[in-house]
Motif scaffolding. Structure first.
Motif: not given
Length: 50
Positions: A27-30, A34-35, A38, A40-44
């Motif tokens: 999971v990385n920032r989107s 800064q996140a 949730s 602000d995040t994405k599943c890689e």
């Protein structure tokens, strides 16, 4: 230690009855430095079903 990761993205190849069965999840920032939530995040790890 068993990991249970719920996933509602049924279009993902790793989705097995609404549970993620990927060998690893990343999971990385989107698009932010800064996140803060949730959103602000994405599943890689996502891989479309074939």
């Amino acid at each position: 230690m068993p990991q249970n990761i719920k996933c509602n993205v049924t279009e993902c190849q790793y989705n097995s009855n609404v549970m993620c069965d990927a060998p690893m999840v990343q999971v990385n920032r989107s698009h932010s430095s800064q996140a803060d939530s949730s959103d602000d995040t994405k599943c890689e790890t996502f891989k479309p079903k074939m």
